[in-house]
Design an enzyme around this catalytic site. Structure first.
Site, PDB file in Angstrom:
ATOM      1  N   LYS A   1      -3.081  -1.993   6.023  1.00 48.49           N
ATOM      2  CA  LYS A   1      -4.022  -2.940   5.432  1.00 48.49           C
ATOM      3  C   LYS A   1      -4.939  -3.507   6.511  1.00 48.49           C
ATOM      4  O   LYS A   1      -6.136  -3.649   6.314  1.00 48.49           O
ATOM      5  CB  LYS A   1      -3.213  -4.070   4.781  1.00 48.49           C
ATOM      6  CG  LYS A   1      -3.919  -4.745   3.626  1.00 48.49           C
ATOM      7  CD  LYS A   1      -3.888  -3.892   2.377  1.00 48.49           C
ATOM      8  CE  LYS A   1      -4.719  -4.529   1.278  1.00 48.49           C
ATOM      9  NZ  LYS A   1      -4.611  -3.785   0.028  1.00 48.49           N
TER      10      LYS A   1
ATOM     11  N   LYS B   1      -2.732   5.351  11.455  1.00 47.65           N
ATOM     12  CA  LYS B   1      -1.700   4.948  10.512  1.00 47.65           C
ATOM     13  C   LYS B   1      -2.389   4.179   9.400  1.00 47.65           C
ATOM     14  O   LYS B   1      -3.239   3.331   9.649  1.00 47.65           O
ATOM     15  CB  LYS B   1      -0.709   4.034  11.239  1.00 47.65           C
ATOM     16  CG  LYS B   1       0.365   3.458  10.331  1.00 47.65           C
ATOM     17  CD  LYS B   1       1.236   2.458  11.068  1.00 47.65           C
ATOM     18  CE  LYS B   1       2.230   1.801  10.136  1.00 47.65           C
ATOM     19  NZ  LYS B   1       2.877   0.641  10.706  1.00 47.65           N
TER      20      LYS B   1
ATOM     21  N   HIS C   1       0.849  -1.194   0.000  1.00 52.54           N
ATOM     22  CA  HIS C   1       0.000   0.000   0.000  1.00 52.54           C
ATOM     23  C   HIS C   1       0.886   1.245   0.000  1.00 52.54           C
ATOM     24  O   HIS C   1       2.112   1.142  -0.101  1.00 52.54           O
ATOM     25  CB  HIS C   1      -0.997  -0.017   1.161  1.00 52.54           C
ATOM     26  CG  HIS C   1      -0.372   0.007   2.532  1.00 52.54           C
ATOM     27  ND1 HIS C   1       0.310   1.096   3.017  1.00 52.54           N
ATOM     28  CD2 HIS C   1      -0.318  -0.936   3.501  1.00 52.54           C
ATOM     29  CE1 HIS C   1       0.749   0.841   4.235  1.00 52.54           C
ATOM     30  NE2 HIS C   1       0.397  -0.400   4.556  1.00 52.54           N
TER      31      HIS C   1
ATOM     32  N   HIS D   1       4.132   1.643   1.996  1.00 50.43           N
ATOM     33  CA  HIS D   1       5.337   0.982   1.475  1.00 50.43           C
ATOM     34  C   HIS D   1       5.926   1.786   0.313  1.00 50.43           C
ATOM     35  O   HIS D   1       7.145   1.937   0.202  1.00 50.43           O
ATOM     36  CB  HIS D   1       5.017  -0.432   0.981  1.00 50.43           C
ATOM     37  CG  HIS D   1       4.332  -1.281   2.013  1.00 50.43           C
ATOM     38  ND1 HIS D   1       3.086  -1.826   1.802  1.00 50.43           N
ATOM     39  CD2 HIS D   1       4.710  -1.651   3.255  1.00 50.43           C
ATOM     40  CE1 HIS D   1       2.745  -2.515   2.885  1.00 50.43           C
ATOM     41  NE2 HIS D   1       3.699  -2.423   3.776  1.00 50.43           N
TER      42      HIS D   1
ATOM     43  N   HIS E   1      -0.394  -3.070  16.791  1.00 43.20           N
ATOM     44  CA  HIS E   1      -1.456  -3.816  16.098  1.00 43.20           C
ATOM     45  C   HIS E   1      -2.764  -3.908  16.880  1.00 43.20           C
ATOM     46  O   HIS E   1      -3.769  -4.364  16.339  1.00 43.20           O
ATOM     47  CB  HIS E   1      -0.955  -5.223  15.745  1.00 43.20           C
ATOM     48  CG  HIS E   1       0.168  -5.195  14.757  1.00 43.20           C
ATOM     49  ND1 HIS E   1       1.485  -5.292  15.134  1.00 43.20           N
ATOM     50  CD2 HIS E   1       0.168  -5.022  13.418  1.00 43.20           C
ATOM     51  CE1 HIS E   1       2.250  -5.204  14.059  1.00 43.20           C
ATOM     52  NE2 HIS E   1       1.481  -5.033  13.008  1.00 43.20           N
TER      53      HIS E   1
ATOM     54  N   CYS F   1       4.142 -10.395  20.333  1.00 45.92           N
ATOM     55  CA  CYS F   1       3.223 -10.039  19.241  1.00 45.92           C
ATOM     56  C   CYS F   1       3.680 -10.738  17.967  1.00 45.92           C
ATOM     57  O   CYS F   1       4.747 -10.424  17.436  1.00 45.92           O
ATOM     58  CB  CYS F   1       3.177  -8.527  19.001  1.00 45.92           C
ATOM     59  SG  CYS F   1       2.151  -8.130  17.563  1.00 45.92           S
TER      60      CYS F   1
ATOM     61  N   CYS G   1      -0.949  -5.231  21.910  1.00 40.70           N
ATOM     62  CA  CYS G   1       0.200  -4.675  21.191  1.00 40.70           C
ATOM     63  C   CYS G   1      -0.066  -3.204  20.880  1.00 40.70           C
ATOM     64  O   CYS G   1      -1.131  -2.877  20.357  1.00 40.70           O
ATOM     65  CB  CYS G   1       0.425  -5.439  19.879  1.00 40.70           C
ATOM     66  SG  CYS G   1       1.542  -4.590  18.761  1.00 40.70           S
TER      67      CYS G   1
ATOM     68  N   CYS H   1       4.308  -8.254  15.008  1.00 39.45           N
ATOM     69  CA  CYS H   1       5.586  -7.511  15.072  1.00 39.45           C
ATOM     70  C   CYS H   1       6.754  -8.488  15.035  1.00 39.45           C
ATOM     71  O   CYS H   1       7.889  -8.074  14.792  1.00 39.45           O
ATOM     72  CB  CYS H   1       5.723  -6.726  16.367  1.00 39.45           C
ATOM     73  SG  CYS H   1       4.620  -5.338  16.557  1.00 39.45           S
TER      74      CYS H   1
HETATM   75  N1  MSP Z   1       9.810  -6.405   7.333  1.00 38.32           N
HETATM   76  C1  MSP Z   1       9.958  -5.340   8.252  1.00 38.32           C
HETATM   77  C2  MSP Z   1      11.172  -4.489   7.934  1.00 38.32           C
HETATM   78  C3  MSP Z   1      12.462  -5.245   7.902  1.00 38.32           C
HETATM   79  S1  MSP Z   1      13.791  -4.221   7.443  1.00 38.32           S
HETATM   80  C4  MSP Z   1      15.161  -5.101   7.765  1.00 38.32           C
HETATM   81  C5  MSP Z   1       8.716  -4.452   8.195  1.00 38.32           C
HETATM   82  N2  MSP Z   1       7.996  -4.533   7.096  1.00 38.32           N
HETATM   83  S2  MSP Z   1       6.631  -3.734   6.824  1.00 38.32           S
HETATM   84  O1  MSP Z   1       6.232  -4.108   5.519  1.00 38.32           O
HETATM   85  O2  MSP Z   1       5.704  -3.983   7.872  1.00 38.32           O
HETATM   86  O3  MSP Z   1       6.960  -2.221   6.915  1.00 38.32           O
HETATM   87  C6  MSP Z   1       7.940  -1.680   6.107  1.00 38.32           C
HETATM   88  C7  MSP Z   1       7.998  -0.172   6.221  1.00 38.32           C
HETATM   89  O4  MSP Z   1       6.793   0.409   5.765  1.00 38.32           O
HETATM   90  C8  MSP Z   1       8.217   0.325   7.656  1.00 38.32           C
HETATM   91  O5  MSP Z   1       9.279   1.249   7.635  1.00 38.32           O
HETATM   92  C9  MSP Z   1       6.944   1.018   7.991  1.00 38.32           C
HETATM   93  O6  MSP Z   1       7.147   2.119   8.814  1.00 38.32           O
HETATM   94  C10 MSP Z   1       6.474   1.465   6.611  1.00 38.32           C
HETATM   95  N3  MSP Z   1       5.064   1.742   6.635  1.00 38.32           N
HETATM   96  C11 MSP Z   1       4.019   0.881   6.650  1.00 38.32           C
HETATM   97  N4  MSP Z   1       2.885   1.595   6.778  1.00 38.32           N
HETATM   98  C12 MSP Z   1       3.166   2.923   6.862  1.00 38.32           C
HETATM   99  C13 MSP Z   1       2.433   4.112   6.859  1.00 38.32           C
HETATM  100  N5  MSP Z   1       1.122   4.136   6.933  1.00 38.32           N
HETATM  101  N6  MSP Z   1       3.116   5.283   6.756  1.00 38.32           N
HETATM  102  C14 MSP Z   1       4.472   5.307   6.562  1.00 38.32           C
HETATM  103  N7  MSP Z   1       5.176   4.217   6.533  1.00 38.32           N
HETATM  104  C15 MSP Z   1       4.594   3.036   6.971  1.00 38.32           C
HETATM  105  O7  MSP Z   1       8.484  -3.699   9.120  1.00 38.32           O
END
Ligand code: MSP
Length: 507
Positions: free
Chosen positions: A298, A295, A17, A20, A146, A125, A143, A128
């Site tokens: 999904k 935030k 989304h 990412h 979440h 969690c 958590c 996480c």
């Molecule tokens: N897999 C771990 C990261 C491992 S790095 C060695 C992870 N993955 S994640 O897919 O959950 O999140 C990846 C990144 O996306 C995180 O930095 C997280 O902050 C970012 N985001 C996910 N949703 C977000 C928002 N709504 N806003 C900004 N960034 C956010 O964590």
């Protein structure tokens, strides 16, 4: 000089989304900007495919974690391409080459005496993939991220002696005040360290989906340790037959969201120290993109689909919006309405219209040739030091402040058109010289801002630069007056055409 920038690797338990896309876009801006500065750049992104979150999501779908990884890694790869990211490699933690490096590095940490066998008990969690302390829990035992009820878990694991790195980490933070930016996150990480570090499980006994512990086949490496090592492992096999580690390690900047600060600013440097590998130069933290007060995620169901936005408005508009609307490093709200507002007022009007009016006037009044003239000093002066300012902001990972510095000049050029009214000068026989100066100033100003906007809006800025007949794209060329008149202009087409918002996003 070498510049190595990374994004977090994304969990494949969900579809991508906008949250990412955000980090990938930010990393791409830095990568493109550093290439303009003549640096040799390596830009890494990818997917995090092991561990409990992925196992649980796969179970729900009745498929294996590997199948889920194969299915969703494709979407993350597509997302990077969709936002026009110029990543040099896409790592998957299921790559056998990555797994081999994980085994090798944890063996080194073990052999260096930083690993022991123990028992862990705490609130866990699974989303996480992390234990929580009592003080972190909300609403009793939920958590904080979440908002799901947590269970107490007890496990016999291999432990990493994180506590032994308290002093070396404090020293790192004392010696390098910009190890973590922005400052508020530096302070947060440092106070976490000063609060006392507990040892960390290096392995999981209950899980099967991961890299086996090299000296104990009954356990797999904890997913976060496996995942963090991607930044290091990728360099060893990203380019066939070549090891890029010597050239690009240590990483110049890891870009991450604030939720994963502890892993990157505390655990990661400690692991590297334990393995006797240099720590990265910087960790750049951004905030959350919020929808309403939450935030975007999904699981909460409040997401903007980046694929859909790009299909309708193009990737430049999305890249611009997320970096302009929310100050990088802070939390901020995004919305379809906010997007449309900026698209129309800033991209279509302030930049797009300025470009088309300027080109049209050069076409009409000067037969399509940028006049060879001097620009007015009171216009030129606004561009003094701009390129240096952009570099300084981007070195501090202030992506929104750098963009704002450029956009103030876009606004300045608009005000200049209003002040000078070139269409009136064109009617006045005595105004020819002044008109030359105004048209040259506008073309040159547009050229400078477009060179600086290339990292943010690569396609639109490139089209405009081509239409202005500008040949150079390097940062050195982003000085007002660096290019004289004489270029033959072309036709960029409408840079940001009006579009009907799609039904779905309006709803
Ligand atoms: N897999 C771990 C990261 C491992 S790095 C060695 C992870 N993955 S994640 O897919 O959950 O999140 C990846 C990144 O996306 C995180 O930095 C997280 O902050 C970012 N985001 C996910 N949703 C977000 C928002 N709504 N806003 C900004 N960034 C956010 O964590």
């Amino acid at each position: 000089m070498a510049f190595y920038v990374t994004t977090p690797i994304y969990y494949v338990n969900a579809e991508p989304h906008l949250g990412h896309a955000y980090t990938t876009i930010a990393a791409d801006v830095l990568a493109r900007h550093m290439r303009q500065r003549g640096e040799e750049v390596f830009f890494l992104t990818g997917t995090d495919e092991h561990g409990e979150p992925v196992t649980q999501a796969a179970e729900k779908l009745g498929i294996t974690p590997r199948e889920l990884g194969d299915r969703n890694a494709v979407h993350f790869r597509e997302l990077a391409a969709k936002v026009n990211a110029t990543n040099d490699f896409f790592i998957r933690t299921t790559d056998p080459e990555h797994e081999a490096v994980v085994a090798e590095v944890v063996t080194r940490i073990h052999d260096n005496g930083h690993v022991y066998e123990g028992t862990y008990e705490g609130w866990y969690c699974p989303r996480c993939a992390d234990f929580k302390t009592d003080s972190e829990l909300v609403d009793g035992n939920k958590c904080p991220i979440h908002l799901i009820v947590l269970e107490r878990e007890k496990e016999d694991n291999w432990f990493f002696r994180l506590s032994a790195f308290q002093e070396p980490l404090e020293r790192l933070y004392t010696e390098r005040s910009d190890f973590v930016v922005p400052e508020i996150r530096f302070n947060e990480a440092l106070s976490f360290i000063k609060g006392g570090l507990r040892d960390l499980s290096l392995s999981r006994a209950r899980l099967k989906w991961g890299v086996p512990v090299p000296w104990d086949g009954s356990q797999v490496i904890y997913v976060w340790i496996d995942a963090l090592l991607n930044y290091y492992s990728a360099l060893s096999y990203a380019r066939h037959g070549e090891d890029l580690t010597g050239r690009f390690w240590p990483a110049s900047v890891h870009l991450i969201g604030k939720d994963i600060l502890k892993f990157h600013a505390v655990i990661w440097p400690a692991l590297l120290m334990a393995a006797e590998i240099d720590v990265p130069e910087r960790v750049g933290i951004h905030g959350y993109l919020l929808m309403g007060e939450h935030k975007m995620s999904k699981s909460l169901g409040n997401v903007i689909d980046p694929f859909q936005v790009v299909d309708v408005y193009g990737e430049d508009a999305l890249r611009f919006y997320v970096l302009r609307e929310v100050r990088f490093g802070h939390d901020g709200e995004v919305s379809p309405e906010g997007f449309e507002q900026r698209y129309t007022s800033e991209l279509a009007n302030e930049y797009g219209n300025l470009a088309s009016r300027t080109l049209a006037m050069i076409g009409r009044y000067r037969d399509g040739l940028v006049p060879k003239a001097e620009a007015a000093t009171d216009l030129a002066v606004h561009f003094d030091g701009l390129a240096e300012q952009v570099c300084a902001e981007l070195d501090r990972v202030e992506l929104t402040l750098a963009l704002d510095a450029v956009w103030q000049r876009v606004k300045r050029l608009n005000a200049y058109v209003q002040d000078e009214q070139p269409w009136k000068l064109a009617k006045d026989a005595g105004g020819a010289e002044q008109l030359d100066s105004v048209l040259y100033g506008l073309a040159e100003g547009l050229r400078v801002v477009s060179v600086l906007l290339l990292p943010y809006m690569p396609a639109a800025a490139e089209r405009l630069l081509a239409a202005l007949g500008a040949g150079e794209r390097s940062l050195d060329s982003a000085r007002f007056g660096a290019v004289g008149g004489g270029a033959r202009i072309g036709e960029p087409g409408q840079l940001f055409p009006r579009v009907e918002p799609p039904e779905a996003s309006a709803a």
